[in-house]
Structure formats: C-alpha cells, structure tokens
Design a protein around this motif. Structure first.
Motif, PDB file in Angstrom:
ATOM      1  N   LYS A  57       0.821  -1.203   0.000  1.00  0.00           N
ATOM      2  CA  LYS A  57       0.000   0.000   0.000  1.00  0.00           C
ATOM      3  C   LYS A  57       0.858   1.256   0.000  1.00  0.00           C
ATOM      4  CE  LYS A  57      -3.259  -2.563   2.865  1.00  0.00           C
ATOM      5  NZ  LYS A  57      -3.966  -2.616   4.164  1.00  0.00           N
ATOM      6  N   ASN A  58       0.270   2.319  -0.534  1.00  0.00           N
ATOM      7  CA  ASN A  58       0.939   3.605  -0.551  1.00  0.00           C
ATOM      8  C   ASN A  58      -0.096   4.672  -0.249  1.00  0.00           C
ATOM      9  OD1 ASN A  58       3.140   5.481  -1.232  1.00  0.00           O
ATOM     10  ND2 ASN A  58       1.842   6.013  -2.955  1.00  0.00           N
ATOM     11  N   TYR A  59       0.296   5.673   0.554  1.00  0.00           N
ATOM     12  CA  TYR A  59      -0.629   6.729   0.944  1.00  0.00           C
ATOM     13  C   TYR A  59      -0.016   8.099   0.698  1.00  0.00           C
ATOM     14  CZ  TYR A  59      -3.112   3.081   3.544  1.00  0.00           C
ATOM     15  OH  TYR A  59      -3.803   1.947   3.904  1.00  0.00           O
ATOM     16  N   ALA A  60      -0.881   9.033   0.325  1.00  0.00           N
ATOM     17  CA  ALA A  60      -0.446  10.420   0.287  1.00  0.00           C
ATOM     18  C   ALA A  60      -0.208  10.893   1.711  1.00  0.00           C
ATOM     19  CB  ALA A  60      -1.519  11.275  -0.373  1.00  0.00           C
ATOM     20  N   ASP A  61       0.747  11.793   1.873  1.00  0.00           N
ATOM     21  CA  ASP A  61       1.085  12.262   3.221  1.00  0.00           C
ATOM     22  C   ASP A  61      -0.115  12.855   3.940  1.00  0.00           C
ATOM     23  OD1 ASP A  61       4.473  13.416   2.436  1.00  0.00           O
ATOM     24  OD2 ASP A  61       3.690  11.442   2.985  1.00  0.00           O
ATOM     25  N   PHE A  62      -0.993  13.509   3.199  1.00  0.00           N
ATOM     26  CA  PHE A  62      -2.103  14.210   3.844  1.00  0.00           C
ATOM     27  C   PHE A  62      -3.192  13.270   4.385  1.00  0.00           C
ATOM     28  CE2 PHE A  62      -4.688  13.560   0.148  1.00  0.00           C
ATOM     29  CZ  PHE A  62      -3.883  13.803  -0.959  1.00  0.00           C
ATOM     30  N   VAL A  63      -3.088  11.959   4.122  1.00  0.00           N
ATOM     31  CA  VAL A  63      -4.069  11.019   4.669  1.00  0.00           C
ATOM     32  C   VAL A  63      -3.450   9.947   5.552  1.00  0.00           C
ATOM     33  CG1 VAL A  63      -5.634  11.375   2.740  1.00  0.00           C
ATOM     34  CG2 VAL A  63      -4.051   9.416   2.710  1.00  0.00           C
ATOM     35  N   LYS A  64      -2.137   9.955   5.673  1.00  0.00           N
ATOM     36  CA  LYS A  64      -1.476   8.927   6.482  1.00  0.00           C
ATOM     37  C   LYS A  64      -1.976   8.973   7.919  1.00  0.00           C
ATOM     38  CE  LYS A  64       2.813   8.269   3.891  1.00  0.00           C
ATOM     39  NZ  LYS A  64       4.276   8.470   3.858  1.00  0.00           N
ATOM     40  N   GLY A  65      -2.312   7.808   8.429  1.00  0.00           N
ATOM     41  CA  GLY A  65      -2.828   7.711   9.787  1.00  0.00           C
ATOM     42  C   GLY A  65      -4.325   7.923   9.892  1.00  0.00           C
ATOM     43  N   ARG A  66      -4.959   8.367   8.812  1.00  0.00           N
ATOM     44  CA  ARG A  66      -6.406   8.619   8.846  1.00  0.00           C
ATOM     45  C   ARG A  66      -7.172   7.702   7.902  1.00  0.00           C
ATOM     46  NH1 ARG A  66      -8.454  13.447   7.214  1.00  0.00           N
ATOM     47  NH2 ARG A  66      -6.803  13.800   5.680  1.00  0.00           N
ATOM     48  N   THR A  68      -7.369   4.244   5.250  1.00  0.00           N
ATOM     49  CA  THR A  68      -6.843   2.906   5.031  1.00  0.00           C
ATOM     50  C   THR A  68      -7.437   2.331   3.753  1.00  0.00           C
ATOM     51  OG1 THR A  68      -6.647   2.530   7.415  1.00  0.00           O
ATOM     52  CG2 THR A  68      -6.574   0.596   5.980  1.00  0.00           C
ATOM     53  N   ILE A  69      -6.564   1.863   2.873  1.00  0.00           N
ATOM     54  CA  ILE A  69      -7.010   1.203   1.644  1.00  0.00           C
ATOM     55  C   ILE A  69      -6.890  -0.308   1.829  1.00  0.00           C
ATOM     56  CG2 ILE A  69      -4.741   1.267   0.514  1.00  0.00           C
ATOM     57  CD1 ILE A  69      -6.226   1.839  -2.134  1.00  0.00           C
ATOM     58  N   ALA A  70      -7.846  -1.020   1.268  1.00  0.00           N
ATOM     59  CA  ALA A  70      -7.821  -2.478   1.355  1.00  0.00           C
ATOM     60  C   ALA A  70      -8.487  -3.049   0.106  1.00  0.00           C
ATOM     61  CB  ALA A  70      -8.551  -2.946   2.611  1.00  0.00           C
ATOM     62  N   ARG A  71      -8.125  -4.274  -0.214  1.00  0.00           N
ATOM     63  CA  ARG A  71      -8.750  -4.943  -1.355  1.00  0.00           C
ATOM     64  C   ARG A  71      -9.199  -6.336  -0.936  1.00  0.00           C
ATOM     65  NH1 ARG A  71      -4.801  -4.813  -6.152  1.00  0.00           N
ATOM     66  NH2 ARG A  71      -6.278  -6.268  -7.119  1.00  0.00           N
ATOM     67  N   ASP A  72     -10.299  -6.756  -1.535  1.00  0.00           N
ATOM     68  CA  ASP A  72     -10.809  -8.101  -1.350  1.00  0.00           C
ATOM     69  C   ASP A  72     -10.842  -8.755  -2.725  1.00  0.00           C
ATOM     70  OD1 ASP A  72     -12.320 -10.412  -1.016  1.00  0.00           O
ATOM     71  OD2 ASP A  72     -13.610  -9.508   0.512  1.00  0.00           O
ATOM     72  N   ASN A  73      -9.843  -9.561  -3.016  1.00  0.00           N
ATOM     73  CA  ASN A  73      -9.736 -10.152  -4.347  1.00  0.00           C
ATOM     74  C   ASN A  73     -10.893 -11.099  -4.648  1.00  0.00           C
ATOM     75  OD1 ASN A  73      -7.392  -8.728  -4.890  1.00  0.00           O
ATOM     76  ND2 ASN A  73      -6.054 -10.409  -4.232  1.00  0.00           N
ATOM     77  N   ALA A  74     -11.423 -11.746  -3.627  1.00  0.00           N
ATOM     78  CA  ALA A  74     -12.543 -12.659  -3.842  1.00  0.00           C
ATOM     79  C   ALA A  74     -13.798 -11.919  -4.279  1.00  0.00           C
ATOM     80  CB  ALA A  74     -12.820 -13.453  -2.572  1.00  0.00           C
ATOM     81  N   LYS A  75     -13.921 -10.659  -3.858  1.00  0.00           N
ATOM     82  CA  LYS A  75     -15.093  -9.856  -4.208  1.00  0.00           C
ATOM     83  C   LYS A  75     -14.796  -8.826  -5.291  1.00  0.00           C
ATOM     84  CE  LYS A  75     -17.255 -10.231   0.365  1.00  0.00           C
ATOM     85  NZ  LYS A  75     -17.793  -9.496   1.534  1.00  0.00           N
ATOM     86  N   SER A  76     -13.571  -8.811  -5.785  1.00  0.00           N
ATOM     87  CA  SER A  76     -13.179  -7.824  -6.811  1.00  0.00           C
ATOM     88  C   SER A  76     -13.539  -6.405  -6.356  1.00  0.00           C
ATOM     89  CB  SER A  76     -13.845  -8.133  -8.153  1.00  0.00           C
ATOM     90  OG  SER A  76     -13.427  -9.385  -8.638  1.00  0.00           O
ATOM     91  N   THR A  77     -13.166  -6.107  -5.151  1.00  0.00           N
ATOM     92  CA  THR A  77     -13.560  -4.837  -4.538  1.00  0.00           C
ATOM     93  C   THR A  77     -12.372  -4.209  -3.826  1.00  0.00           C
ATOM     94  OG1 THR A  77     -15.830  -5.632  -4.236  1.00  0.00           O
ATOM     95  CG2 THR A  77     -15.144  -3.773  -2.883  1.00  0.00           C
ATOM     96  N   VAL A  78     -12.318  -2.892  -3.884  1.00  0.00           N
ATOM     97  CA  VAL A  78     -11.328  -2.136  -3.138  1.00  0.00           C
ATOM     98  C   VAL A  78     -12.070  -1.124  -2.270  1.00  0.00           C
ATOM     99  CG1 VAL A  78     -10.969  -0.458  -4.996  1.00  0.00           C
ATOM    100  CG2 VAL A  78      -9.189  -0.806  -3.276  1.00  0.00           C
TER     101      VAL A  78
END
Length: 115
Positions: A57-66, A68-78
């Motif tokens: 994962k990679n985050y812009a500095d202005f959102v770090k700590g606030r 969270t990105i996640a993906r569910d490959n079984a559901k084809s969803t982010v």
C-alpha cells in the motif's frame, strides 16, 4: 471492458468517518493495481492511496494515519476507510484500476465534510 463503480460517498461532519467501495468487473481483478484519487473544485486530481496486486500500500502524506485502503480479491472490490475527516478532504473521489499501461476510472463519488 473494465467497469468501476464507486459508492459510499456522502456528507459528514468534521471528525467523522466514511467508507468508500469500488466494485470492479470485466477483467481479472487480481492483475490490477488499484487506487483512490480525489479532485476538489479548481484543483488537479491527486492520488490518495493505492494498493498493488500483491497487496503493498501507498498513501499520500495528507491522509497517512487517517485513511486505510484495502482490497478483497474474492469480491473484486477495493475499499477506502476514511477516518478523522477534515473539511479539506471534500472532493470527488475516483477509483482507478491500472494494469501495464492500461488505466480505467470510475465515475466518482462525492465526499463533503462540513459542519
């Protein structure tokens, strides 16, 4: 043809939370690096967070700590979990899918943070 459908945007007070969802269809989700971008009125579109097919994962500095990105490959969803929202987070949020040199975009979902 890849299709991306975002949902979960809305109006929230400062300090609140929202979870954005992007549903992917039309290809093999696992191949794609996924990202969330945003564009505020009068500003350029900017990267918020990304997650590659392998899960890093990679985050812009202005959102770090606030956020969270996640993906569910079984559901084809982010997902994008957004906590401690600020008025400056107000923007249209776009889902992005990229594989090799091919990029697809969703239609966007509005997030408004205001008291």
């Amino acid at each position: 043809q890849v299709q991306l459908v975002e949902s979960g945007g809305g109006f929230v007070q400062p300090g609140g939370s929202l979870r954005l969802t992007c549903t992917f269809s039309g290809s093999i989700f696992n191949f794609y690096n996924m990202g969330w971008y945003r564009q505020a009125p009068g500003k350029q579109r900017e990267l918020v967070a990304s997650i590659i097919s392998g899960g890093s994962k990679n985050y812009a500095d202005f959102v770090k700590g606030r956020f969270t990105i996640a993906r569910d490959n079984a559901k084809s969803t982010v997902y994008l979990q957004m906590n401690s929202l600020k008025p400056e987070d107000t923007a249209v949020y776009y889902c992005n899918a990229a594989y090799l040199k091919v990029v697809f975009w969703g239609q966007g979902t509005q997030v408004t943070v205001s008291s």
